[in-house]
Design a protein around this motif. Sequence first.
Motif, PDB file in Angstrom:
ATOM      1  N   PHE B  74      86.442  -6.260  62.043  1.00  0.00           N
ATOM      2  CA  PHE B  74      87.597  -6.133  62.941  1.00  0.00           C
ATOM      3  C   PHE B  74      87.406  -7.120  64.103  1.00  0.00           C
ATOM      4  N   PRO B  75      87.671  -8.397  63.882  1.00  0.00           N
ATOM      5  CA  PRO B  75      87.439  -9.388  64.923  1.00  0.00           C
ATOM      6  C   PRO B  75      88.483  -9.329  66.040  1.00  0.00           C
ATOM      7  N   LEU B  76      88.042  -9.653  67.231  1.00  0.00           N
ATOM      8  CA  LEU B  76      88.913  -9.733  68.414  1.00  0.00           C
ATOM      9  C   LEU B  76      89.076 -11.204  68.759  1.00  0.00           C
ATOM     10  N   ILE B  77      90.322 -11.649  68.854  1.00  0.00           N
ATOM     11  CA  ILE B  77      90.606 -13.062  69.083  1.00  0.00           C
ATOM     12  C   ILE B  77      91.280 -13.231  70.431  1.00  0.00           C
ATOM     13  N   LEU B  78      90.744 -14.164  71.215  1.00  0.00           N
ATOM     14  CA  LEU B  78      91.390 -14.550  72.466  1.00  0.00           C
ATOM     15  C   LEU B  78      91.873 -15.979  72.264  1.00  0.00           C
ATOM     16  N   GLU B  79      93.170 -16.143  72.091  1.00  0.00           N
ATOM     17  CA  GLU B  79      93.731 -17.458  71.768  1.00  0.00           C
ATOM     18  C   GLU B  79      93.598 -18.421  72.940  1.00  0.00           C
ATOM     19  N   SER B  80      93.824 -17.928  74.134  1.00  0.00           N
ATOM     20  CA  SER B  80      93.751 -18.768  75.328  1.00  0.00           C
ATOM     21  C   SER B  80      93.175 -17.927  76.473  1.00  0.00           C
ATOM     22  N   PRO B  81      91.843 -17.791  76.481  1.00  0.00           N
ATOM     23  CA  PRO B  81      91.229 -16.890  77.460  1.00  0.00           C
ATOM     24  C   PRO B  81      91.535 -17.281  78.901  1.00  0.00           C
ATOM     25  N   SER B  82      91.635 -16.275  79.741  1.00  0.00           N
ATOM     26  CA  SER B  82      91.847 -16.511  81.171  1.00  0.00           C
ATOM     27  C   SER B  82      90.792 -15.723  81.943  1.00  0.00           C
ATOM     28  N   PRO B  83      90.550 -16.083  83.206  1.00  0.00           N
ATOM     29  CA  PRO B  83      89.505 -15.407  83.987  1.00  0.00           C
ATOM     30  C   PRO B  83      89.682 -13.893  84.068  1.00  0.00           C
ATOM     31  N   ASN B  84      90.923 -13.384  84.003  1.00  0.00           N
ATOM     32  CA  ASN B  84      91.106 -11.932  84.092  1.00  0.00           C
ATOM     33  C   ASN B  84      90.685 -11.214  82.806  1.00  0.00           C
ATOM     34  N   GLN B  85      90.256 -11.975  81.822  1.00  0.00           N
ATOM     35  CA  GLN B  85      89.697 -11.369  80.608  1.00  0.00           C
ATOM     36  C   GLN B  85      88.172 -11.312  80.651  1.00  0.00           C
ATOM     37  N   THR B  86      87.611 -11.718  81.769  1.00  0.00           N
ATOM     38  CA  THR B  86      86.180 -11.523  81.988  1.00  0.00           C
ATOM     39  C   THR B  86      85.909 -10.029  82.030  1.00  0.00           C
ATOM     40  N   SER B  87      85.033  -9.569  81.144  1.00  0.00           N
ATOM     41  CA  SER B  87      84.843  -8.132  81.014  1.00  0.00           C
ATOM     42  C   SER B  87      83.691  -7.858  80.043  1.00  0.00           C
ATOM     43  N   LEU B  88      83.387  -6.576  79.907  1.00  0.00           N
ATOM     44  CA  LEU B  88      82.447  -6.096  78.897  1.00  0.00           C
ATOM     45  C   LEU B  88      83.286  -5.484  77.778  1.00  0.00           C
ATOM     46  N   TYR B  89      83.088  -5.985  76.567  1.00  0.00           N
ATOM     47  CA  TYR B  89      83.895  -5.552  75.437  1.00  0.00           C
ATOM     48  C   TYR B  89      83.055  -4.729  74.461  1.00  0.00           C
ATOM     49  N   PHE B  90      83.647  -3.631  74.014  1.00  0.00           N
ATOM     50  CA  PHE B  90      82.992  -2.784  73.022  1.00  0.00           C
ATOM     51  C   PHE B  90      83.890  -2.637  71.802  1.00  0.00           C
ATOM     52  N   CYS B  91      83.257  -2.719  70.647  1.00  0.00           N
ATOM     53  CA  CYS B  91      83.893  -2.374  69.400  1.00  0.00           C
ATOM     54  C   CYS B  91      83.384  -0.994  68.998  1.00  0.00           C
ATOM     55  N   ALA B  92      84.233  -0.200  68.355  1.00  0.00           N
ATOM     56  CA  ALA B  92      83.822   1.131  67.929  1.00  0.00           C
ATOM     57  C   ALA B  92      84.462   1.434  66.584  1.00  0.00           C
ATOM     58  N   SER B  93      83.823   2.338  65.840  1.00  0.00           N
ATOM     59  CA  SER B  93      84.413   2.773  64.578  1.00  0.00           C
ATOM     60  C   SER B  93      84.232   4.275  64.435  1.00  0.00           C
ATOM     61  N   SER B  94      85.087   4.879  63.616  1.00  0.00           N
ATOM     62  CA  SER B  94      84.921   6.304  63.355  1.00  0.00           C
ATOM     63  C   SER B  94      85.491   6.638  61.986  1.00  0.00           C
ATOM     64  N   PRO B  95      85.035   7.762  61.443  1.00  0.00           N
ATOM     65  CA  PRO B  95      85.563   8.209  60.153  1.00  0.00           C
ATOM     66  C   PRO B  95      87.039   8.567  60.284  1.00  0.00           C
ATOM     67  N   PRO B  96      87.706   8.848  59.202  1.00  0.00           N
ATOM     68  CA  PRO B  96      89.134   9.164  59.253  1.00  0.00           C
ATOM     69  C   PRO B  96      89.434  10.341  60.162  1.00  0.00           C
ATOM     70  N   GLY B  97      90.600  10.352  60.751  1.00  0.00           N
ATOM     71  CA  GLY B  97      90.947  11.394  61.720  1.00  0.00           C
ATOM     72  C   GLY B  97      91.439  12.674  61.092  1.00  0.00           C
ATOM     73  N   ARG B  98      90.591  13.288  60.297  1.00  0.00           N
ATOM     74  CA  ARG B  98      90.956  14.595  59.742  1.00  0.00           C
ATOM     75  C   ARG B  98      90.059  15.635  60.402  1.00  0.00           C
ATOM     76  N   GLY B  99      90.660  16.667  60.895  1.00  0.00           N
ATOM     77  CA  GLY B  99      89.870  17.733  61.498  1.00  0.00           C
ATOM     78  C   GLY B  99      89.006  17.215  62.629  1.00  0.00           C
ATOM     79  N   ASP B 100      87.718  17.405  62.507  1.00  0.00           N
ATOM     80  CA  ASP B 100      86.818  17.086  63.604  1.00  0.00           C
ATOM     81  C   ASP B 100      86.298  15.661  63.575  1.00  0.00           C
ATOM     82  N   TYR B 101      86.765  14.830  62.684  1.00  0.00           N
ATOM     83  CA  TYR B 101      86.096  13.544  62.516  1.00  0.00           C
ATOM     84  C   TYR B 101      86.702  12.454  63.369  1.00  0.00           C
ATOM     85  N   ASN B 102      86.495  12.572  64.660  1.00  0.00           N
ATOM     86  CA  ASN B 102      86.960  11.517  65.540  1.00  0.00           C
ATOM     87  C   ASN B 102      85.858  10.905  66.377  1.00  0.00           C
TER      88      ASN B 102
END
Lengths: 110, 115
Positions: B74-102
């Motif tokens: 799941f790539p994140l693309i910044l086509e034309s980065p700007s200074p206000n995109q300076t940040s700490l970025y996290f990617c996350a994943s989880s199992p399907p959203g059935r019942g308790d699986y979030n």
Amino acid sequence: EDKVVQSPLSLVVHEGDTVTLNCSYEVTNFRSLLWYKQEKKAPTFLFMLTSSGIEKKSGRLSSILDKKELSSILNITATQTGDSAIYLCAVVGGYQKVTFGTGTKLQVIP
Amino acid sequence: EAQVTQNPRYLITVTGKKLTVTCSQNMNHEYMSWYRQDPGLGLRQIYYSMNVEVTDKGDVPEGYKVSRKEKRNFPLILESPSPNQTSLYFCASSPPGRGDYNEQFFGPGTRLTVL
């Protein structure tokens, strides 16, 4: 717009104290509420609360969901310096959209 | 080992130079998400994906693109980065959203500075 508010913003306690962190939310189609601990790296999962599981406990940490009040609390008893961290509350709403609060920074001093 | 990986971990770039932050998970999770974390603002969701070829905007999608051609990436693309995109970025994943699986599993984070 979904909203999650945590309080207090920060807290300083002495080792051995008990703390209660608060999280309130306004979310469309609530699915679950999650608590995370973040030290100087990625958040790590603590608890997930849903309509079918409104109370969770693990060691000195426990959490309760109050669906009527749209809120949750995270309790930490007998705090230790290793509990110092930012505690994040997140709510999963419709279409699994996730909204985080800004966190509560806890500092435990010896 | 079950994990979410991100690359690069640190990146300093200049305004306007396209960049991609990669994210990969080996847990066969359907749900993946990108967040940015800024002081005082907490974690804010940028985009998320509930499955291959399905992506949705989070709270702060402006200036970002994503794609989900394979389940694990799941790539994140910044086509034309700007200074206000300076940040700490996290990617996350989880199992399907059935019942308790979030529960979401987070990657180690990418610290991006745009000059």
